[in-house]
Structures are given as C-alpha cells and as structure tokens.
Write a protein that holds these residues in place. Structure first.
Motif, PDB file in Angstrom:
ATOM      1  N   GLU A  83       3.791 -10.002  -1.256  1.00  0.00           N
ATOM      2  CA  GLU A  83       4.787  -9.061  -0.693  1.00  0.00           C
ATOM      3  C   GLU A  83       4.060  -7.689  -0.507  1.00  0.00           C
ATOM      4  O   GLU A  83       3.005  -7.410  -1.132  1.00  0.00           O
ATOM      5  CB  GLU A  83       5.886  -8.762  -1.640  1.00  0.00           C
ATOM      6  CG  GLU A  83       6.580 -10.012  -1.807  1.00  0.00           C
ATOM      7  CD  GLU A  83       7.564 -10.428  -0.606  1.00  0.00           C
ATOM      8  OE1 GLU A  83       7.865  -9.258   0.008  1.00  0.00           O
ATOM      9  OE2 GLU A  83       7.863 -11.602  -0.430  1.00  0.00           O
ATOM     10  N   PRO A  84       4.409  -7.027   0.640  1.00  0.00           N
ATOM     11  CA  PRO A  84       3.782  -5.561   0.630  1.00  0.00           C
ATOM     12  C   PRO A  84       3.995  -4.922  -0.371  1.00  0.00           C
ATOM     13  O   PRO A  84       4.836  -4.996  -1.266  1.00  0.00           O
ATOM     14  CB  PRO A  84       4.672  -5.128   1.934  1.00  0.00           C
ATOM     15  CG  PRO A  84       5.223  -6.136   2.634  1.00  0.00           C
ATOM     16  CD  PRO A  84       5.341  -7.279   1.467  1.00  0.00           C
ATOM     17  N   LYS A  85       3.068  -3.702  -0.764  1.00  0.00           N
ATOM     18  CA  LYS A  85       2.962  -3.110  -2.005  1.00  0.00           C
ATOM     19  C   LYS A  85       3.098  -1.546  -1.463  1.00  0.00           C
ATOM     20  O   LYS A  85       2.083  -1.094  -0.737  1.00  0.00           O
ATOM     21  CB  LYS A  85       1.858  -3.335  -2.746  1.00  0.00           C
ATOM     22  CG  LYS A  85       1.785  -2.494  -4.075  1.00  0.00           C
ATOM     23  CD  LYS A  85       0.648  -2.954  -4.959  1.00  0.00           C
ATOM     24  CE  LYS A  85       0.720  -2.069  -6.206  1.00  0.00           C
ATOM     25  NZ  LYS A  85      -0.651  -2.594  -7.237  1.00  0.00           N
ATOM     26  N   THR A  86       3.986  -0.718  -1.877  1.00  0.00           N
ATOM     27  CA  THR A  86       3.731   0.616  -1.699  1.00  0.00           C
ATOM     28  C   THR A  86       3.025   1.467  -2.870  1.00  0.00           C
ATOM     29  O   THR A  86       3.532   1.078  -3.850  1.00  0.00           O
ATOM     30  CB  THR A  86       5.159   1.312  -1.397  1.00  0.00           C
ATOM     31  OG1 THR A  86       5.893   0.626  -0.478  1.00  0.00           O
ATOM     32  CG2 THR A  86       5.191   2.695  -1.389  1.00  0.00           C
ATOM     33  N   VAL A  87       1.972   2.278  -2.458  1.00  0.00           N
ATOM     34  CA  VAL A  87       1.177   2.967  -3.532  1.00  0.00           C
ATOM     35  C   VAL A  87       1.316   4.338  -3.357  1.00  0.00           C
ATOM     36  O   VAL A  87       1.263   4.988  -1.984  1.00  0.00           O
ATOM     37  CB  VAL A  87      -0.252   2.590  -3.520  1.00  0.00           C
ATOM     38  CG1 VAL A  87      -1.035   3.237  -4.502  1.00  0.00           C
ATOM     39  CG2 VAL A  87      -0.357   1.104  -3.399  1.00  0.00           C
ATOM     40  N   THR A  88       1.739   5.275  -4.113  1.00  0.00           N
ATOM     41  CA  THR A  88       1.834   6.648  -4.302  1.00  0.00           C
ATOM     42  C   THR A  88       0.323   7.175  -4.469  1.00  0.00           C
ATOM     43  O   THR A  88      -0.222   6.920  -5.577  1.00  0.00           O
ATOM     44  CB  THR A  88       2.729   7.153  -5.119  1.00  0.00           C
ATOM     45  OG1 THR A  88       3.999   6.525  -4.895  1.00  0.00           O
ATOM     46  CG2 THR A  88       2.799   8.652  -5.071  1.00  0.00           C
ATOM     47  N   VAL A  89      -0.252   7.904  -3.557  1.00  0.00           N
ATOM     48  CA  VAL A  89      -1.564   8.684  -3.473  1.00  0.00           C
ATOM     49  C   VAL A  89      -1.024  10.013  -3.748  1.00  0.00           C
ATOM     50  O   VAL A  89      -0.353  10.663  -3.216  1.00  0.00           O
ATOM     51  CB  VAL A  89      -2.165   8.339  -2.273  1.00  0.00           C
ATOM     52  CG1 VAL A  89      -3.423   9.036  -2.434  1.00  0.00           C
ATOM     53  CG2 VAL A  89      -2.392   6.989  -2.045  1.00  0.00           C
ATOM     54  N   GLU A  90      -1.939  10.561  -4.817  1.00  0.00           N
ATOM     55  CA  GLU A  90      -1.814  12.090  -5.320  1.00  0.00           C
ATOM     56  C   GLU A  90      -3.391  12.665  -5.304  1.00  0.00           C
ATOM     57  O   GLU A  90      -4.032  11.922  -6.009  1.00  0.00           O
ATOM     58  CB  GLU A  90      -1.022  12.290  -6.607  1.00  0.00           C
ATOM     59  CG  GLU A  90      -0.856  13.627  -6.977  1.00  0.00           C
ATOM     60  CD  GLU A  90       0.039  13.819  -8.206  1.00  0.00           C
ATOM     61  OE1 GLU A  90      -0.667  13.822  -9.396  1.00  0.00           O
ATOM     62  OE2 GLU A  90       1.082  13.813  -8.345  1.00  0.00           O
ATOM     63  N   TYR A  91      -3.475  13.628  -4.679  1.00  0.00           N
ATOM     64  CA  TYR A  91      -4.748  14.337  -4.994  1.00  0.00           C
ATOM     65  C   TYR A  91      -4.522  15.963  -5.173  1.00  0.00           C
ATOM     66  O   TYR A  91      -3.614  16.654  -4.219  1.00  0.00           O
ATOM     67  CB  TYR A  91      -5.612  13.890  -3.880  1.00  0.00           C
ATOM     68  CG  TYR A  91      -5.272  14.553  -2.483  1.00  0.00           C
ATOM     69  CD1 TYR A  91      -5.712  15.664  -2.039  1.00  0.00           C
ATOM     70  CD2 TYR A  91      -4.442  13.840  -1.794  1.00  0.00           C
ATOM     71  CE1 TYR A  91      -5.825  16.101  -0.683  1.00  0.00           C
ATOM     72  CE2 TYR A  91      -4.000  14.222  -0.440  1.00  0.00           C
ATOM     73  CZ  TYR A  91      -4.574  15.353  -0.038  1.00  0.00           C
ATOM     74  OH  TYR A  91      -4.235  15.823   1.352  1.00  0.00           O
TER      75      TYR A  91
END
Length: 364
Positions: A83-91
């Motif tokens: 399944e597609p995966k949503t990743v939260t990116v923070e910088y």
C-alpha cells in the motif's frame, strides 16, 4: 539441468541485489532520503544501502553476491502489492545539505586516510560544525514539515527498469570472460618476468585488466563503434561479483564432474578439500578479486602423486588442470548467463501479467 536452473535463479537474485543497490545510488544522488529510507526498510534490506563519501561519490556498503533476503520475484511482487505510504518530513530552516560529510563512526577519518592517504574533505567542516554553538540550538530554529506519499508500485517499476538496463550491461561484459581467463593464464605464465619488471605489464595489452578504470566503457560494448554507452554506477564492481559468483559455481561443477569419475578419485579428494576451504571467501561481504585469488592459488600449487594403499600405481593430483577446468567452465557459464539475462524483459512482462490477472476463483 537442475543445477543450471539453480545457477540461473542465483543469477536473477544477484541481479535484483545490484538493482536495489543501483537504485539506492540514484536516490542518494538526488538527495531523496525519504524513498531511500523506505527502500532500505522494505523486507529488511538496510545492508544494501549506499553511503555518500563525497559530493560526487557514493559507495555500496555490501560487496557480495547473496545480499537478497528473498527471491527476486517475491521481492518485486511484495512491492507491487504494498500500500502507498505517507511520510511526514520535517526539517529546520537553514539546514545545510551535509549528507556527504559523514559523521564520525560512518566513515572515520582514519579509515579515509588509509584509503586515500590524506585527511578527508569533511574533516575541517565537521570540526567547524562541532565548535559552532548555534548549530546545537535547533530548538530555536523555525521548522517546516510536509507530507510525501511513497508509491510502491511506481518504485517497483523503477526497479524493473534499472534491472533491465543492468541485464543488458552484464550481457556485454560477460562476453569478456574468455578474455579475462586468457589474461589470468598469461599473467601466470609470465609471472617471473612481471616480478622482475613490473612495468612490462603495460607493454603487453593481453595482461592488462579488462576494466582500466571505474565506469570506463570496455572495447566491444556495442556493434556500433560510434554509439555512446554510459556505464552504471557500480559496473566494475558488478563485473567483479559476476566473476566471483561464476567462479564459485564453476568450481562446484568441476568438483561434481570429478566425483562422477572413478579415475579421478585422487584429484576429487584433493579438490574437495581445496573448494571446501575456499568457499567461505566467496560468501557474504568481502573485498574484490576473490575469484582471482582462488584461481592464482590453484596455479601456484605444485602437482603431486598420491601413494596407493594397496601398493598399486599412484594417481596424479594436478592443480593446474583443475584451474584450467574452472576457467573453461567459467566461459561456459558466461554464455549460459547471457541467455538468461537476455530474457529478463520477458520475465518482467510475465510478472506484470500475473499481477494484473484476477485471483483464481474470481471472474475477470
């Protein structure tokens, strides 16, 4: 025939390993850490990741032929079905791209100096960052976050594309196995001359390595001499691993042939011990040129005659004959593998069709 099929399956899995490692290289070059991290975690293949050691160079951490945790088809199917995966990116705003300045412990200064004979390019920058108190105050810096969706089906297709490209490249390189065999034999025959005058190797092109430099296009890459053929990032190292894998299989094939002949009992028992001792060097993560070390060890050994227990005539144990048999079998395997690799696009089409077909018992 069963052994040939096993050899072909081993080759297909190895090609998948190099595909994943090459994909890591492209993702690292594009600074796509999100997808690279996901790919490393997929079915536990973190050991196939690559490390950036400069702004222009990344190196595979694993140099072996058995890096896949499962078969190539199982790996790709699992990715196609994921399944597609949503990743939260923070910088933090103002964060520099310092991915190519490794932290101590990844590629240490001492390790770099041993290889290159000088301080690494990141040494001064790393020391400066450690001394800068403002870089330690990340909690005071504004942070930005966004979401990125990873599409496993799209990533699987990207891998299959890379895999087909690598297959074509390997077919070209496998044509050079006979030349490499001849080079090994000639270098042994002229070992005394080479030891006394190392520079003489450059006056005999037959002794020169098949690959001169990393990524250099070899002679005979294409039928069209005006065509430009761009090598994959790890081409020379893949060539080394192809030789390693086929030498291992060739040695086992020669051993099996000796065991089937009653006239080769002495040669079989001797070679069985040699192969058993050498096999661990062909497994896992290790330095290049394992195949050359094995072949040259056989060539350096002195023939001997066994003593018969019943007083009959002894049997000759000939290491040079064993080396020749392994090299001959290597050339045969190279031709067999070229056919397997040529059919890789067909394997991919069959895989796609099976994934698009409805499960058994359900009407389409």
């Amino acid at each position: 025939n069963q052994h040939s099929c096993a050899s072909a399956d081993t080759l297909r899995d190895f090609l998948m390993q190099r595909t994943v490692q090459t994909r890591f290289w492209y993702l690292t070059a594009l600074r796509n850490e999100v997808v690279a991290s996901w790919l490393a975690d997929f079915l536990d293949h973190t050991h196939l990741d690559v490390k950036r050691v400069s702004d222009y160079e990344s190196r595979a951490q694993y140099h072996g032929t058995d890096g896949m945790q499962c078969g190539w088809e199982e790996y790709v199917r699992a990715m196609m079905q994921a399944e597609p995966k949503t990743v939260t990116v923070e910088y933090a705003v103002g964060t520099a791209d310092i991915g190519y300045w490794p932290d101590q412990g990844e590629v240490s200064n001492e390790e770099y100096k041993k290889v290159w004979g000088q301080e690494p390019p990141w040494a001064a920058a790393a020391a400066s960052r450690r001394a800068n108190p403002y870089l330690k105050q990340d909690h005071n810096r504004h942070k930005i976050s966004y979401e990125e969706v990873i599409d496993p089906q799209q990533e699987a297709e990207a891998l299959l594309t890379v895999r087909e490209q690598l297959a074509k490249e390997c077919v070209l390189d496998l044509k050079l196995v006979t030349k490499e065999n001849e080079r090994l034999q000639l270098s042994y025959q002229q070992k005394d001359v080479l030891q006394n005058n190392v520079s003489s190797v450059w006056h005999n092109p037959s002794i020169l390595p098949v690959f001169r430099e990393e990524g250099e296009t070899v002679e005979g890459d294409t039928d069209d001499k005006t065509a430009v053929f761009e090598s994959s990032p790890f081409r020379q190292l893949t060539w080394d691993l192809l030789l390693r894998l086929m030498t291992k299989i060739a040695a086992l094939d020669v051993l099996a042939a000796l065991s089937a002949s009653s006239d080769e009992e002495a040669q079989y028992q001797w070679f069985k011990g040699v192969v058993g001792e050498a096999l661990p060097t062909f497994e896992g993560n290790s330095a290049p040129q394992v195949d050359k070390a094995f072949i040259k060890d056989l060539m350096r050994r002195t023939p001997s005659v066994t003593i018969s227990a019943d007083g009959g005539p002894g049997q000759l144990v000939d290491p040079h004959r064993a080396a020749g048999a392994v090299l001959e079998r290597r050339a045969q395997i190279a031709a067999e593998w070229a056919q397997v690799l040529t059919a890789i696009p067909d394997d991919h089409r069959a895989l796609r069709r099976s994934e698009q077909s409805p499960p058994a018992g359900r009407a389409g």
